[in-house]
Design an enzyme around this catalytic site. Structure first.
Site, short mmCIF file in Angstrom:
data_model
loop_
_atom_site.label_atom_id
_atom_site.label_comp_id
_atom_site.label_asym_id
_atom_site.label_seq_id
_atom_site.Cartn_x
_atom_site.Cartn_y
_atom_site.Cartn_z
N ASP A 34 0.80 -1.23 0.00
CA ASP A 34 0.00 0.00 0.00
C ASP A 34 0.83 1.28 0.00
O ASP A 34 0.66 2.15 -0.85
CB ASP A 34 -1.03 -0.02 1.14
CG ASP A 34 -0.40 -0.04 2.52
OD1 ASP A 34 0.80 -0.36 2.66
OD2 ASP A 34 -1.12 0.27 3.50
N ASN A 37 2.74 1.66 -3.25
CA ASN A 37 1.89 2.03 -4.39
C ASN A 37 1.63 3.54 -4.38
O ASN A 37 1.70 4.20 -5.42
CB ASN A 37 0.54 1.29 -4.33
CG ASN A 37 0.69 -0.22 -4.30
OD1 ASN A 37 1.71 -0.75 -4.75
ND2 ASN A 37 -0.31 -0.91 -3.78
N TYR A 105 0.42 -14.92 1.07
CA TYR A 105 1.49 -14.04 1.60
C TYR A 105 2.55 -14.83 2.36
O TYR A 105 2.23 -15.77 3.08
CB TYR A 105 0.89 -13.01 2.58
CG TYR A 105 0.02 -11.98 1.90
CD1 TYR A 105 0.56 -10.79 1.44
CD2 TYR A 105 -1.35 -12.20 1.73
CE1 TYR A 105 -0.25 -9.84 0.81
CE2 TYR A 105 -2.16 -11.26 1.11
CZ TYR A 105 -1.60 -10.08 0.65
OH TYR A 105 -2.38 -9.15 0.04
N ARG A 173 -6.38 -4.36 8.19
CA ARG A 173 -6.27 -5.75 7.76
C ARG A 173 -6.35 -6.64 9.00
O ARG A 173 -5.35 -6.79 9.73
CB ARG A 173 -4.94 -6.00 7.02
CG ARG A 173 -4.75 -5.17 5.76
CD ARG A 173 -5.74 -5.55 4.64
NE ARG A 173 -5.57 -4.74 3.44
CZ ARG A 173 -6.21 -3.61 3.19
NH1 ARG A 173 -7.10 -3.13 4.06
NH2 ARG A 173 -6.00 -2.95 2.07
N GLY A 232 -15.37 3.39 -2.17
CA GLY A 232 -15.34 2.42 -3.26
C GLY A 232 -15.97 2.97 -4.52
O GLY A 232 -15.72 4.11 -4.92
N ALA A 260 -5.16 -1.53 -5.14
CA ALA A 260 -4.50 -0.22 -5.10
C ALA A 260 -5.43 0.95 -5.46
O ALA A 260 -4.96 2.06 -5.70
CB ALA A 260 -3.24 -0.17 -5.98
N GLY A 262 -7.49 2.54 -3.41
CA GLY A 262 -7.35 3.53 -2.34
C GLY A 262 -5.96 4.14 -2.30
O GLY A 262 -5.80 5.34 -2.04
N ASP A 263 -4.94 3.33 -2.57
CA ASP A 263 -3.55 3.82 -2.54
C ASP A 263 -3.32 4.87 -3.64
O ASP A 263 -2.67 5.89 -3.42
CB ASP A 263 -2.55 2.67 -2.77
CG ASP A 263 -2.85 1.45 -1.92
OD1 ASP A 263 -3.45 1.61 -0.84
OD2 ASP A 263 -2.50 0.33 -2.34
#
Ligand SMILES: Nc1ncnc2c1ncn2[C@@H]1O[C@H](COP(=O)(O)OP(=O)(O)O)[C@@H](O)[C@H]1O
Ligand SMILES: [Mg+2]
Length: 314
Positions: A34, A37, A105, A173, A232, A260, A262-263
């Site tokens: 995040d 980005n 991850y 998260r 969104g 990405a 939001g980033d």
């Protein structure tokens, strides 16, 4: 851009190596995360502003690949602490038969969790006067221990006390930390930040807000000077707290990958605010940047697909 804003944009967090399996038994790699980005998009939109990425990586080959990606985006990597024997976070994106993307991850042991050691903090402190904007996120705070969280917020407080901006993206998260810790540290971070660039969905999940209006009122009561609530595909609320907020609609695009969103919104918003635009104008540009990003696959889209700030007034 005013005098105090003539310094650099510092983004703090974890950049991971992104791996995408290809049909011919190879893996395509990229760098993403995040805070990274946002740094990349900010640099692309405001090339005159120095952008520095603050993190830790290992001294291994995978960390070297990440640094190559960072440098290729003209983001300064000299404030990244290189830790002997460390390894970076990785994630893989696999697309299943139905076209649904799955992320796996490997980040629990990443070097980024060990950033902000005493020696690293000393280096950052020595250069902090050159930081006009410091960006951190809920993910940045989540991966650190309490001592490092406190150290990061005191760096942020120094930036703010010197007249700089502290931008905070909530990016909550649940897999990375427990609810009491997340609430405690996000509230502390909110008290330090000058610009809260929050996604409503994340705020509802963490704080239990039942509506965007309720979230805005609660964040304003904390005393955050400038708040944007990202909604969104509904765009965002910007330009004022609670009742004063203006709804800025998203652009109508066919979203193929919202990674990405939001980033990139943050980068568009901050880049245009740094040029002196109002919060609402900045939010319109943030929405335009995010619309381009969601219309293309991947976190980092081709530079040529982004809207330009240079012919936008102001
Ligand atoms: N489907 C979409 N179509 C157009 N724009 C979108 C879409 N989804 C997100 N955006 C844009 O991206 C911004 C951030 O998206 P959001 O989902 O709120 O953030 P995050 O990615 O952090 O969850 C929105 O304010 C909007 O401008
Ligand atoms: Mg987000």
């Amino acid at each position: 851009m005013n005098e105090q804003m003539s310094g650099a944009f510092w983004s703090v967090g974890e950049c991971m190596l992104e791996l995408r399996p290809q049909a011919n038994d190879t893996l395509l790699h990229a760098a993403a995360g995040d805070s990274y980005n946002t740094a990349v998009y900010l640099k692309r939109l405001a090339p005159a502003m120095p952008v520095r990425y603050v993190s830790a990586l290992g001294d291994d080959a995978m960390s070297g690949l990440i640094r190559d990606h960072i440098r290729a985006e003209h983001v300064d990597d000299s404030l990244i602490d290189i830790r002997a024997g460390g390894t970076p976070g990785l994630y893989a994106i696999a697309t299943d038969g139905g076209g649904e993307r799955r992320f796996t991850y490997w980040r629990a042991q990443s070097a980024a969790r060990a950033m902000l050691s005493a020696a690293h903090l000393e280096r950052l402190g020595a250069e902090l006067a050159g930081c006009s904007v410091l960006l951190l996120t809920g993910i940045t705070l989540a991966i650190l221990d309490d001592e490092r969280r406190a150290a990061l917020l005191s760096l942020a407080a120094r930036v703010r006390a010197a007249g700089g901006w502290v931008a905070l993206d909530n990016n909550y998260r649940p897999a990375l930390w427990d609810v009491p810790s997340a609430r405690q540290w996000m509230n502390r971070a909110a008290r330090v930040c000058t610009h809260a660039l929050f996604s409503f969905d994340d705020e509802a999940l963490l704080q239990g807000d039942r509506s965007p209006a309720e979230a805005l009122a609660r964040i304003a009561a904390i005393g955050v000077p400038e708040v944007v609530l990202k909604l969104g595909a509904d765009g965002c609320l910007a330009g004022g707290a609670a009742a004063g907020a203006v709804h800025v609609p998203a652009l109508a695009v066919r979203a193929v990958d919202t990674t990405a969103a939001g980033d990139s919104f943050n980068a568009g918003y901050l880049a245009r605010r740094l040029r002196g635009a109002s919060g609402v104008k900045a939010a319109e540009f943030g929405c335009a940047v995010a619309a381009a990003v969601v219309a293309h696959p991947g976190a980092i889209i081709p530079a040529t697909a982004l809207p330009s700030l240079s012919n936008t007034e102001p």
